[in-house]
Design an enzyme around this catalytic site. Structure first.
Site, mmCIF file in Angstrom:
data_model
loop_
_atom_site.group_PDB
_atom_site.id
_atom_site.type_symbol
_atom_site.label_atom_id
_atom_site.label_comp_id
_atom_site.label_asym_id
_atom_site.label_seq_id
_atom_site.Cartn_x
_atom_site.Cartn_y
_atom_site.Cartn_z
ATOM 1 N N ARG A 162 0.848 -1.188 0.000
ATOM 2 C CA ARG A 162 0.000 0.000 0.000
ATOM 3 C C ARG A 162 0.888 1.243 0.000
ATOM 4 N NH1 ARG A 162 -5.171 -1.742 2.044
ATOM 5 N NH2 ARG A 162 -5.420 -3.792 1.061
ATOM 6 N N GLU A 220 0.393 4.209 0.755
ATOM 7 C CA GLU A 220 -0.247 5.273 1.521
ATOM 8 C C GLU A 220 0.801 6.105 2.270
ATOM 9 O OE1 GLU A 220 -4.456 3.453 2.916
ATOM 10 O OE2 GLU A 220 -2.696 2.412 3.670
ATOM 11 N N ARG A 226 -0.595 2.253 13.057
ATOM 12 C CA ARG A 226 -1.141 0.979 12.578
ATOM 13 C C ARG A 226 -1.047 0.776 11.072
ATOM 14 N NH1 ARG A 226 -7.734 1.356 13.111
ATOM 15 N NH2 ARG A 226 -8.069 3.200 11.805
ATOM 16 N N HIS A 227 -0.351 1.644 10.350
ATOM 17 C CA HIS A 227 -0.245 1.511 8.901
ATOM 18 C C HIS A 227 1.189 1.219 8.467
ATOM 19 C CE1 HIS A 227 -4.159 3.669 8.983
ATOM 20 N NE2 HIS A 227 -4.395 2.901 7.937
ATOM 21 N N GLU A 281 -9.934 -1.664 13.802
ATOM 22 C CA GLU A 281 -10.343 -2.569 12.732
ATOM 23 C C GLU A 281 -9.194 -3.469 12.301
ATOM 24 O OE1 GLU A 281 -9.904 -3.560 8.670
ATOM 25 O OE2 GLU A 281 -9.698 -1.395 8.934
ATOM 26 N N SER A 300 -11.583 -6.619 6.939
ATOM 27 C CA SER A 300 -12.579 -6.036 6.049
ATOM 28 C C SER A 300 -13.044 -7.142 5.114
ATOM 29 C CB SER A 300 -11.972 -4.876 5.254
ATOM 30 O OG SER A 300 -12.960 -4.254 4.466
ATOM 31 N N ARG A 310 -1.225 -6.593 12.309
ATOM 32 C CA ARG A 310 -2.213 -5.882 13.107
ATOM 33 C C ARG A 310 -2.897 -6.818 14.100
ATOM 34 N NH1 ARG A 310 -6.272 -1.528 10.358
ATOM 35 N NH2 ARG A 310 -4.252 -0.804 9.554
#
Length: 541
Positions: free
Chosen positions: A313, A315, A321-322, A464, A467, A515
């Protein structure tokens, strides 16, 4: 006039300068001599001089490289694991291999070593005894650098008083000591400092003492050393168990493990968070998930599939948490009627996983908790399920306003987790029927309200982790949804074509391994559960 009175001033100055130069050279020579003496003394300690013949010299020393180049096979059963050292082995001679965690000389004829293997440690005593252990061997033991790897042969004894500095309550009376690999004399970080808990540091501060705190960047810069701490050994044992529990449970439920490509032509999730690259002159991406290919496997009639593999990712997320690369635990399966069938698998899978961790990883969890204290995860035998609207209402009831068709932000997730814990007594729950606008293009809309979707998220401790959803299996709807999400349909044409050949009803989910471990262990940063983290600022080591 005397000769001294008639001396040329320039010559006198030259003599004075030559005297200064001579003094400087003498000082340099003296300094060099002292260094050589120190080096010689050190060498004499580590490697006995030819003048100091020791009849017991074969019992200790640095193992020559030639002996470490697979010169001859060995029976690995000859070595006893440090974990296995206990009172049952009293008076037995054992061979152990481990890391010299501490070296403490006591005079010239005694030295204590603490040897570590994994996060188990044992105290070893090297004491000069005629015909058994020479003073030179004690010197050799004292000369070892911390974190060097050694082989120790000795007799297991039971001390009269408890040993505070080791996990094993026995002591090894050393008879042979050989160094397999020497660590450098000064390490970039001290393992005692790296293993220290925040509670210890805070207590020391309150007592007016100063203890070293190893910050996160330093830990990650020297990750190989940091990973040696008991807490990190425990974290990655837990991680290994999570991935193995995931695999074994799904295999027992009739799932097939697959391995999908990580180089793909188009974005698998939509959005801008994709690593783009040139693939032999063609534009390509690193897969944001195995989503497209695991669905294609369902279209190929694989029935039930799962994958454990890397996810990328791009991002710019600088959060706790990323990550830009993590390990995805992904699942896809045919369903008969309802996406609850997928949620049923999630329920059974994670309750079984948590039970297994609590049963089989007690020592690992204790090691983690000793440095990073945490409360055991609270979860129900039948996992709580709430609709998104029910969750929103719980937040509204305490004054937290959420956009009806928006997503939950981090603060809202945490608050809802707190409310769920207070009301239902669980930190693990599912929230389903999310607004369609916040879900990926391949998510199936609800039959009764297209503003919502047949989707779900799963939470641990208010964050979370999963998903999932029923997927769209109608190619025309997929094309419309992909275009609406800004995805060039041409780049995923082979994916959409797979649904033109007859596609089963299906659904699935994805979860990040790091996670899961972070939240199960109550840790505050995902970098603690990533072996070598990759985030927007870090691509090494």
């Amino acid at each position: 006039m005397s000769s001294s009175e008639s001396q040329d001033p320039a010559a006198a100055s030259e003599v004075q300068l030559s005297k200064k130069a001579a003094k400087k050279e003498a000082a340099k020579a003296d300094k060099l001599r002292r260094r050589q003496e120190i080096a010689a003394a050190s060498a004499a300690t580590a490697n006995l001089s030819v003048d100091e013949v020791d009849p017991l010299a074969e019992n200790y020393g640095d193992v020559p490289l030639v002996e470490l180049q697979s010169k001859a096979p060995a029976n690995v059963d000859d070595w006893t694991r440090v974990e296995a050292l206990g009172v049952a082995l009293e008076n037995r001679t054992v061979l152990i291999r481990g890391t010299a965690q501490t070296i403490r000389p006591v005079g010239k004829k005694m030295a204590f070593l603490v040897i570590r293997e994994d996060y188990f440690t044992v105290q070893c005593l090297v004491q000069a005894q005629p015909g058994t252990v020479s003073p030179q061997m004690v010197k050799f033991a004292a000369s070892l650098n911390r974190e060097s790897i050694v082989d120790v042969v000795g007799v297991v004894t039971i001390p009269t008083a408890p040993i505070k500095g080791a996990t094993q309550q026995v002591e090894i009376q050393v008879r042979k000591l050989h160094c397999i690999s020497r660590a450098m004399p000064t390490l970039p970080i001290n393992l005692d400092d790296a293993a220290r808990s925040e509670i210890e540091i805070e207590k020391a501060i309150q007592a007016g003492e100063q203890l070293v705190r190893v910050n996160q960047d330093t830990r990650l810069n020297f990750r190989v050393l940091d990973l040696r701490t008991p807490a990190n050994q425990g974290i990655f044992s837990v991680q290994s168990h999570v991935s193995n529990a995931f695999r074994q449970f799904l295999l027992s439920e009739g799932f097939r493990e697959i391995h999908t490509p990580k180089l793909i032509a188009g974005s698998s999730e939509g959005g801008a968070s994709v690593f783009r690259l040139d693939y032999k002159g063609q534009p390509a991406c690193l897969a944001q998930s195995p989503q497209l290919h695991k669905q294609m496997c369902i279209c190929a009639r694989f029935g039930r599939v799962f994958e454990i593999g890397p996810v990328f990712r791009a991002e710019d997320s600088y959060t706790h948490r990323h990550l830009c690369e993590f390990t995805g635990l992904d699942l896809e399966m045919e369903i008969k009627k309802h996406y609850f069938e997928v949620m049923d698998v999630v329920d059974r899978l994670f309750v079984a996983m948590f039970d297994s961790l609590n049963q089989h990883c007690k020592k690992d969890l204790e090691a983690v908790g000793s440095q990073y204290p945490f409360e055991p995860l609270k979860y129900l035998r039948n996992t709580l399920r709430l609709t998104y609207e029910e969750g929103i209402q719980m937040l509204k009831d305490v004054g937290v306003e959420i956009e009806p068709f928006g997503d939950l932000n981090t603060e809202a997730e945490r608050k809802l987790g707190q409310l769920v814990l207070e009301k239902y007594g669980t930190e693990f729950y599912m929230l389903h029927r999310y607004p369609l606008a916040v879900r990926p293009f391949y998510t199936m809309p609800c039959y009764d309200n297209p503003a919502y979707s047949n989707s779900f998220d799963v939470f641990i401790r208010g964050e979370e982790i999963i998903s999932g959803a029923q997927r769209v299996h109608v190619p025309e709807i997929l094309e419309q949804r992909a275009a609406a999400c800004g995805i060039d349909v041409k780049t995923i044409s082979t994916y959409i074509d797979a649904f033109r050949y007859g596609a089963p009803l299906h659904g699935g989910f994805g979860v990040g391994l790091e996670r899961v471990v972070m939240l199960f262990c109550g840790l505050n940063n995902i970098r603690k559960t990533s072996l070598f983290p990759r985030d927007p600022l870090r691509i090494a080591p």
